[in-house]
Design an enzyme around this catalytic site. Sequence first.
Site, short mmCIF file in Angstrom:
data_model
loop_
_atom_site.label_atom_id
_atom_site.label_comp_id
_atom_site.label_asym_id
_atom_site.label_seq_id
_atom_site.Cartn_x
_atom_site.Cartn_y
_atom_site.Cartn_z
N GLY A 299 0.77 -1.24 0.00
CA GLY A 299 0.00 0.00 0.00
C GLY A 299 0.81 1.29 0.00
O GLY A 299 0.23 2.37 0.12
N CYS B 39 11.28 -2.43 -9.05
CA CYS B 39 12.45 -2.24 -8.19
C CYS B 39 13.55 -3.19 -8.67
O CYS B 39 14.27 -3.77 -7.87
CB CYS B 39 12.11 -2.42 -6.72
SG CYS B 39 11.37 -4.00 -6.35
#
Length: 460
Positions: A118, A235
């Site tokens: 989140g 990432c």
Amino acid sequence: MPALPKAFTDTLIGLPGYNEAAFLAVHDSPERITSVRLQPQKVQSIKAVFPQLDAERVPWTTGGYYLSSRPSFTFDPQFHAGAYYVQEASSMFLEEALRQTVPSSAPLKALDLCAAPGGKSTLLQAALPAGSLLVSNEVIRSRAALLADNLSRWGTADVVVTNNDPRDFSRLENFFDVMVVDAPCSGSGLFRRDPDAVQEWSYDNVILCSQRQQRILADALPALKPGGTLIYSTCSYASEEDEQILDWLMEHENLVSLPLQIQESWNIVPTESPVHKASGYRFYPDKVKGEGLFIACFRKEGDAAVPKKGKSKFSELAKKDVERVLPWLKPDVDVRMMAHDGEVLLLSPAVAEEMPLLQQLYIRKAGVKAGQLSAKELIPDHQLALSTLISPELPGTELTLEDALHYLRKEDLRLDAVIKGWALMRFGGMNLGWAKILPNRVNNYYPKEMRILKSGMPEI
Ligand code: SAM
């Protein structure tokens, strides 16, 4: 941390901005960066939350700060109250990407497709123009539950948490103005934070991730409106998951690359896809104060067909029941009250408006659950306690740190408070949750699944 495998570092040679000596040195260094982002509707200053620490602004975001040392967030009641979200600093660049690619004047409909736990969703909620709607989706069910808990802590009525596969979004063709795809990836950008992940890295997995990223994007992109913005991030440092995905997008989707203005002092490395020269941005931990990240923005071209709305399964709450809920809320909140399965939901006007379409998804959480109306009373929900909508006038008691931690572990409480009935348990003026105060005992209503499990006393 374990040494980085040569099979991995060899794949980085020649990537834009890669400096092997500096990259290896930063992975060898014991320095760890801690950063948090404030929930601006709950706290205005970092000193209010971390008075004892030095804090420095993260340059590309409004509420983000680096902390001079890492507190034990688990034992900080304000973390559980949703005062801030612990987020890696490079990821906060999403706010700057939005600022540069998304109009800020009108409310928008946004999708965070791969959203758990989140971090990007809480950022999007705070950064989108007022009146916007955010659908925060996670395909893995257990992670969707964690996402819903984190958005309950964040506490706003303009987010809907869903638990769907990306392909389910084809039902919402041309619906979203903004789509964020923070794709599952091979994770090399987080090696410094998660040394165990180093052992799991393999080139085969990079290729699997790259194929999955293409599938996710192809499945979800029909739901982006022509003229809308796609923000893609990973990432991972692998060009197969970064620049090569940009080329794949340029070849398979009707997209235009959106370059960003990058300040020199940020040390972010601009890069281009090899064939179509789409713009992307690389973050290396030896260059920025944060972890590895790749991000790129696009605009979708084409004509928009407006999606058709059905009939809502959610009904407006009866007027007499609205009167019973209103005293629990701040006087000026703009929410619609809906009844669903015996529960009262507080939805922002944009969420309520779009429910007939959104209900085609598997909804885990819509807006803020106020509670259940029994014949006698509203049995308030934990989401209401943590929400930004709740009245500050409700009865409650400020707990000591020790009692706050007992409360958050769902242990028995003894209180000297003179209140009776439903009472808010507070720490530092922030709501932690409900207790019901009876003549001879206090019932702790902290949700079992959110309680602190670690034992011991706070380290901060
Ligand atoms: N955006 C999140 C944040 O900022 O907190 C992090 C998201 S993480 C990089 C990627 C997410 O994609 C994970 O939660 C993972 O469960 C989810 N995921 C895994 N496989 C997926 C798939 N096939 N389609 C969509 N999402 C997937």
